[in-house]
Scaffold this motif. Structure first.
Motif, PDB file in Angstrom:
ATOM      1  N   ALA A   9      -4.938  20.986   0.807  1.00  0.00           N
ATOM      2  CA  ALA A   9      -4.020  21.526  -0.226  1.00  0.00           C
ATOM      3  C   ALA A   9      -4.789  23.411   0.325  1.00  0.00           C
ATOM      4  O   ALA A   9      -3.467  24.344  -0.306  1.00  0.00           O
ATOM      5  CB  ALA A   9      -4.127  21.059  -0.916  1.00  0.00           C
ATOM      6  N   SER A  10      -5.689  23.843   0.563  1.00  0.00           N
ATOM      7  CA  SER A  10      -6.128  25.024   0.452  1.00  0.00           C
ATOM      8  C   SER A  10      -6.196  25.255   1.672  1.00  0.00           C
ATOM      9  O   SER A  10      -5.692  27.107   1.527  1.00  0.00           O
ATOM     10  CB  SER A  10      -7.658  24.467  -0.047  1.00  0.00           C
ATOM     11  OG  SER A  10      -8.308  24.785   1.506  1.00  0.00           O
ATOM     12  N   GLU A  19     -11.303  20.736  -5.224  1.00  0.00           N
ATOM     13  CA  GLU A  19     -10.609  20.190  -3.614  1.00  0.00           C
ATOM     14  C   GLU A  19     -11.539  18.820  -3.648  1.00  0.00           C
ATOM     15  O   GLU A  19     -10.544  17.713  -3.202  1.00  0.00           O
ATOM     16  CB  GLU A  19      -9.627  21.097  -2.304  1.00  0.00           C
ATOM     17  CG  GLU A  19      -8.716  21.559  -3.118  1.00  0.00           C
ATOM     18  CD  GLU A  19      -8.917  22.663  -2.133  1.00  0.00           C
ATOM     19  OE1 GLU A  19      -7.818  22.890  -1.572  1.00  0.00           O
ATOM     20  OE2 GLU A  19      -9.792  23.212  -2.084  1.00  0.00           O
ATOM     21  N   VAL A 301      -0.113  14.690   0.368  1.00  0.00           N
ATOM     22  CA  VAL A 301       1.153  15.870  -0.859  1.00  0.00           C
ATOM     23  C   VAL A 301       1.022  15.821  -1.764  1.00  0.00           C
ATOM     24  O   VAL A 301       1.019  16.446  -2.512  1.00  0.00           O
ATOM     25  CB  VAL A 301       2.332  15.274  -0.496  1.00  0.00           C
ATOM     26  CG1 VAL A 301       3.586  16.278  -1.037  1.00  0.00           C
ATOM     27  CG2 VAL A 301       3.036  15.686   1.162  1.00  0.00           C
ATOM     28  N   GLU A 303      -1.372  15.746  -3.345  1.00  0.00           N
ATOM     29  CA  GLU A 303      -2.281  16.315  -4.179  1.00  0.00           C
ATOM     30  C   GLU A 303      -2.430  17.414  -3.795  1.00  0.00           C
ATOM     31  O   GLU A 303      -3.295  18.513  -4.924  1.00  0.00           O
ATOM     32  CB  GLU A 303      -3.234  15.944  -2.952  1.00  0.00           C
ATOM     33  CG  GLU A 303      -4.882  16.516  -3.347  1.00  0.00           C
ATOM     34  CD  GLU A 303      -5.617  15.872  -1.603  1.00  0.00           C
ATOM     35  OE1 GLU A 303      -6.711  16.911  -1.177  1.00  0.00           O
ATOM     36  OE2 GLU A 303      -6.671  14.826  -1.303  1.00  0.00           O
ATOM     37  N   TYR A 304      -1.473  18.068  -3.832  1.00  0.00           N
ATOM     38  CA  TYR A 304      -1.071  19.592  -3.159  1.00  0.00           C
ATOM     39  C   TYR A 304      -0.853  19.933  -5.287  1.00  0.00           C
ATOM     40  O   TYR A 304      -0.318  20.822  -5.325  1.00  0.00           O
ATOM     41  CB  TYR A 304      -0.178  19.631  -2.713  1.00  0.00           C
ATOM     42  CG  TYR A 304       0.981  21.020  -2.614  1.00  0.00           C
ATOM     43  CD1 TYR A 304       0.156  22.198  -2.156  1.00  0.00           C
ATOM     44  CD2 TYR A 304       2.230  21.329  -3.601  1.00  0.00           C
ATOM     45  CE1 TYR A 304       0.464  23.412  -1.864  1.00  0.00           C
ATOM     46  CE2 TYR A 304       2.960  22.881  -3.629  1.00  0.00           C
ATOM     47  CZ  TYR A 304       1.638  24.183  -2.923  1.00  0.00           C
ATOM     48  OH  TYR A 304       2.370  24.927  -3.000  1.00  0.00           O
ATOM     49  N   ASN A 307      -4.134  20.011  -6.808  1.00  0.00           N
ATOM     50  CA  ASN A 307      -4.454  21.724  -6.531  1.00  0.00           C
ATOM     51  C   ASN A 307      -3.665  22.913  -6.878  1.00  0.00           C
ATOM     52  O   ASN A 307      -4.109  24.239  -7.481  1.00  0.00           O
ATOM     53  CB  ASN A 307      -4.311  21.537  -5.028  1.00  0.00           C
ATOM     54  CG  ASN A 307      -5.836  20.983  -5.408  1.00  0.00           C
ATOM     55  OD1 ASN A 307      -6.747  20.449  -5.809  1.00  0.00           O
ATOM     56  ND2 ASN A 307      -5.370  20.205  -3.239  1.00  0.00           N
ATOM     57  N   LEU A 308      -2.695  22.899  -7.260  1.00  0.00           N
ATOM     58  CA  LEU A 308      -1.291  24.468  -7.710  1.00  0.00           C
ATOM     59  C   LEU A 308      -2.041  23.963  -8.799  1.00  0.00           C
ATOM     60  O   LEU A 308      -1.464  25.170  -8.954  1.00  0.00           O
ATOM     61  CB  LEU A 308       0.209  23.474  -7.394  1.00  0.00           C
ATOM     62  CG  LEU A 308       0.813  25.079  -7.235  1.00  0.00           C
ATOM     63  CD1 LEU A 308      -0.116  26.461  -6.516  1.00  0.00           C
ATOM     64  CD2 LEU A 308       2.323  25.076  -6.802  1.00  0.00           C
ATOM     65  N   LEU A 441      -2.005  28.664  -1.694  1.00  0.00           N
ATOM     66  CA  LEU A 441      -1.358  27.353  -1.873  1.00  0.00           C
ATOM     67  C   LEU A 441       0.171  27.704  -1.992  1.00  0.00           C
ATOM     68  O   LEU A 441       0.816  27.004  -1.936  1.00  0.00           O
ATOM     69  CB  LEU A 441      -1.525  26.784  -3.226  1.00  0.00           C
ATOM     70  CG  LEU A 441      -3.280  26.485  -3.618  1.00  0.00           C
ATOM     71  CD1 LEU A 441      -3.540  26.287  -4.616  1.00  0.00           C
ATOM     72  CD2 LEU A 441      -3.033  25.038  -2.395  1.00  0.00           C
ATOM     73  N   GLN A 444       2.185  27.159   0.842  1.00  0.00           N
ATOM     74  CA  GLN A 444       2.176  25.640   1.203  1.00  0.00           C
ATOM     75  C   GLN A 444       3.345  25.403   0.424  1.00  0.00           C
ATOM     76  O   GLN A 444       3.136  24.271  -0.582  1.00  0.00           O
ATOM     77  CB  GLN A 444       0.894  25.537   1.398  1.00  0.00           C
ATOM     78  CG  GLN A 444       0.413  26.009   2.257  1.00  0.00           C
ATOM     79  CD  GLN A 444      -0.354  24.697   2.323  1.00  0.00           C
ATOM     80  OE1 GLN A 444      -2.217  24.452   1.397  1.00  0.00           O
ATOM     81  NE2 GLN A 444      -1.019  23.890   4.089  1.00  0.00           N
ATOM     82  N   LEU A 447       5.611  22.037   0.777  1.00  0.00           N
ATOM     83  CA  LEU A 447       5.217  20.235  -0.004  1.00  0.00           C
ATOM     84  C   LEU A 447       5.557  20.267  -1.213  1.00  0.00           C
ATOM     85  O   LEU A 447       5.425  18.744  -1.465  1.00  0.00           O
ATOM     86  CB  LEU A 447       3.930  20.679  -0.372  1.00  0.00           C
ATOM     87  CG  LEU A 447       2.558  21.073   1.756  1.00  0.00           C
ATOM     88  CD1 LEU A 447       1.057  20.719   0.810  1.00  0.00           C
ATOM     89  CD2 LEU A 447       3.094  20.613   1.784  1.00  0.00           C
ATOM     90  N   THR A 482       0.761  19.683   7.865  1.00  0.00           N
ATOM     91  CA  THR A 482      -0.974  19.604   7.075  1.00  0.00           C
ATOM     92  C   THR A 482      -1.890  17.943   8.190  1.00  0.00           C
ATOM     93  O   THR A 482      -0.872  17.687   8.901  1.00  0.00           O
ATOM     94  CB  THR A 482      -0.643  19.144   5.875  1.00  0.00           C
ATOM     95  OG1 THR A 482      -0.112  17.612   5.680  1.00  0.00           O
ATOM     96  CG2 THR A 482       0.700  18.540   5.000  1.00  0.00           C
TER      97      THR A 482
END
Length: 730
Positions: A9-10, A19, A301, A303-304, A307-308, A441, A444, A447, A482
């Motif tokens: 994610a980062s 994370e 995915v 997890e993104y 995190n976002l 992020l 990305q 995702l 990823t």
């Protein structure tokens, strides 16, 4: 199945603190994993392959090779029972025994095992006689003797598992293996004679074997539900089964002529009972989206999304609580269980909320309210939309459209609650250096494509199964961008995890089907509806109030799917007969069935959160009830204002939406005691009155509510300035 921390994610080699926490939280987030066995070696590989086969079987039938409905649903239930008993050990409500089993339990397992093995042998003989030798009639000895040993043996082994289980997470238990074989025998019999059973179910020509296979199936379903969902639903199901036999001795509306066991059990294992709407949905939409959730988890995915959310809102006032609203709502929409979602996302968000100053109790309450709200969030609604479409015949997309504005209002209300709590406590957000980098992020954002594909395909008119399959495939494809690209091993793990994650819902839906079958057989639903109409005395509002109370009571201790299915069977006909629109009636019942997860005294989602936060369960349930208060008001809002369900002109829809948001803001202020500064009890009462006035559709009440709020704002500003206090900003 332990997974390694991800930097997907980062996009950087050094993970942020969030994370790292996300990676640790994803190691084991199954709410029932504490009772799941640890496997190693050949046995573990065999069970993993069985789980993968279970997932692949469903995906193939749904997308490639359709199977006759009865055989498919029975395979879904039977396969779930077999996997469930192999994977999840028994537990006792008298405390776990870590020593050897008592002699009586060993004897019960031995005698019961002999009966189960004999029953399985008979079923094999029946199958060979018909499929191998082509005989039209099964062997008489097998048909006449397999049932009692199979059902009686299963009952003995279940009794031993209930009162004298082995230690949790033990690798092997003979009794549970025998129960898996009993599930295989009962399911094979019912599948082999499925077409005949459809014709003779509940009729005098039902065979004794039909009854005993069904008795075995019911016993196994109840026991697996006890292991995976607790005792509450088991007790409710037991009461309903007893009611089917005790009818002649009951008073008033509860009286009925009663049913003999052969008619009852052969009826209950058809599409009127176990194989009815809940299992129809469980075997299609629920398992599809649970496997989709497993794909998101395995490929990181999912997890993104978390995190976002942390990157966007983690630095703000009470940031982790606001992250919980977004992340828990999104994931709860997909995974279909409030308590499970609390554990999955709360293992990350609850510690972070505590870190910025929220009390443990408040942290757990916010997570419980947000996770429960995921069950009312379109387009998936935790499978609720699919069940509602199946029960009512209303088009799925009509339900999704209608649920959009009420869901938004609920989450806006929860946001107001956590923001005001943060203002009162003068909380700060997490330091930016501990958070993922938003600019990285954003690059990305692809995702998010699985969710975009899912929603886009739904609104383009593709079938739900096709949409879920496309979203699943998209998750696998984007994972290649990823460090956790989905290869054969990851695909295997995703299918394995998906099967394990769905077992609780299979057991719950099957048990709900038993209850639905009793309601249909005895006619108690229609009689209860008659009583409801009499009590309401033609008042739709009173009827809905009674429906709210019954939905919450039925839903206590039950997962959403079971709670709604049962409540809709009992209550909805009476409410609709009073003139309430079917969609409004069912959404109303669904909302309160969902919110039973945060309603004291039995609030499963709140209890799950309290376990993670280390807070008092009852106090946590009370606070989660307060935070989710809007959900107890929203159903009345769309009853009085059909425009909230997109039934009206755009002017009416905009009007009711704006005033509803203003109303829940004022209600939130009343609950939290904060309205641009601390609000005393007099101000809170005024806020409550103005909020309710704004919520009720009508220009007059809106003006009254706005007037009270404006006057109160002036007073609050003056009080704040005279005290030298200025409201905080975010």
């Amino acid at each position: 199945m332990t997974q390694q921390p991800s930097n997907a994610a980062s996009g950087a080699s050094d993970l942020s603190e969030i994370e790292k926490e996300t990676a640790r939280a994803n190691v084991d987030t199954d709410p029932i994993s504490a009772n799941q066995r640890d496997f190693a070696g050949l046995r573990g590989h065999v069970i993993a392959w069985l789980a993968v086969g279970y997932s692949v079987f469903h995906l193939m039938v749904m997308n490639v090779y359709p199977l006759e409905t009865w055989s498919y649903r029975l395979s879904h239930v039977g396969g779930g029972l077999i996997l469930g008993f192999l994977l999840f050990s028994a537990h006792s409500y008298h405390g776990d025994r870590h020593g050897g089993r008592p002699l009586w339990a060993k004897g019960a397992v031995a005698v019961g095992g002999a009966g189960i093995l004999y029953g399985l042998l008979c079923v094999v003989a029946i199958w060979i006689n018909g499929r191998v030798f082509g005989e039209a009639l099964p062997p008489a000895w097998a048909m006449s003797t397999f049932g009692i040993p199979l059902a009686g043996g299963s009952a003995l082994v279940i009794a031993a598992a209930w009162f004298a289980p082995g230690p949790k997470r033990q690798v092997y238990d003979l009794g549970d293996t025998l129960l898996a074989l009993a599930a295989l025998a009962a399911t094979a019999y019912l599948i082999f004679f499925a077409r005949q059973l459809q014709l003779r179910a509940g009729m005098p020509m039902a065979l004794p074997g039909d009854m005993w296979a069904a008795v075995t199936g019911v016993l196994l379903i109840i026991e697996l539900t006890r292991r995976l969902a607790g005792l509450a639903l088991v007790i409710i199901a037991g009461v309903f089964v007893a009611y089917a036999f005790l009818g002649p001795w009951l008073p008033g509306i509860f009286e009925h002529r009663g049913y003999d066991p052969k008619r009852f059990f052969s009826y209950i294992f058809t599409d009127n009972g176990v194989l009815s709407a809940p299992i129809a949905i469980s075997s299609t939409y629920i398992i599809l989206f649970v496997i989709f959730a497993a794909f998101l988890q395995t490929t990181r995915v999912g997890e993104y999304f978390v995190n976002l959310a942390f990157a966007a809102a983690g630095h703000r006032r009470g940031g982790p609580a606001k992250v919980a609203i977004f992340a828990s709502g999104l994931m709860g929409m997909i995974n279909g269980t409030s308590a499970g979602n609390v554990v999955a996302t709360g293992s990350l968000t609850i510690p972070m909320m505590k870190k910025v100053g929220y009390k443990p109790q408040t942290s757990a309450s916010v997570e419980a309210a947000a996770s429960t709200g995921g069950q009312i969030m379109p387009p998936i609604m935790g499978a609720g939309a699919f069940i509602m479409a199946e029960i009512t015949g209303i088009a799925y997309m009509d339900i999704v459209y209608a649920a959009i504005i009420p869901a938004i209002i609920y989450f806006v209300s929860v946001y107001f609650m956590v923001d005001m709590a943060a203002q009162k406590a003068n909380m700060k957000g997490l330091p930016r250096e501990l958070l993922p980098k938003l600019d990285v992020l954003i690059k990305q954002i692809y995702l998010f494509s699985p969710i975009v594909v899912l929603i886009g395909a739904l609104f383009m008119g593709y079938s739900v199964i096709r949409c879920g399959t496309l979203a699943m495939a998209t998750a696998a494809v984007v994972s290649w961008l990823t460090p956790h690209a989905m290869g054969p091993k990851q695909l295997f793990n995703a299918l394995d995890n998906g099967a394990r994650m769905v077992l609780q819902l299979v057991a719950v839906c099957a048990t709900a089907g038993i209850i639905v079958g009793v309601i249909a057989l005895t006619g108690i639903g229609s009689r209860f509806s008659t009583v409801l109409l009499t009590l309401a005395d033609q008042s739709q509002f009173l009827a809905l109030f009674f429906a709210m109370v019954v939905s919450i009571i039925l839903g206590m201790g039950m997962p959403t799917t079971a709670a709604y299915a049962v409540a809709a069977s009992v209550i909805a006909p009476g409410v609709i007969n009073l003139g309430v629109e079917p969609l409004t009636a069912h959404l109303f019942i669904f909302y309160f069935a969902v919110m039973s997860a945060i309603t004291p005294p039995v609030a499963l989602a709140a209890y799950a959160g309290s376990a993670l936060a280390g807070s008092d369960p009852i106090r946590t349930s009370v606070e989660s009830f307060k935070i989710g208060l809007a959900a107890f008001v929203v159903p009345y809002m769309f009853f009085f204002s059909p425009a909230m369900l997109l039934d009206g002109s755009w002017i009416d829809i905009a009007h009711v939406t704006v005033t509803a948001v203003a109303g829940v803001f004022l209600l939130s202020a009343a609950v939290q005691g904060w309205f641009f500064g601390r609000a005393g009890w007099a101000a809170r009462v005024a806020l409550l009155v103005s909020g309710l006035a704004m919520i009720y559709a009508g220009w007059t009440t809106d003006l009254v509510g706005a007037g009270i709020a404006s006057a109160l704002l002036v007073v609050q500003r003056k009080v704040g300035l005279s005290a030298g206090v200025s409201p905080g900003t975010d």
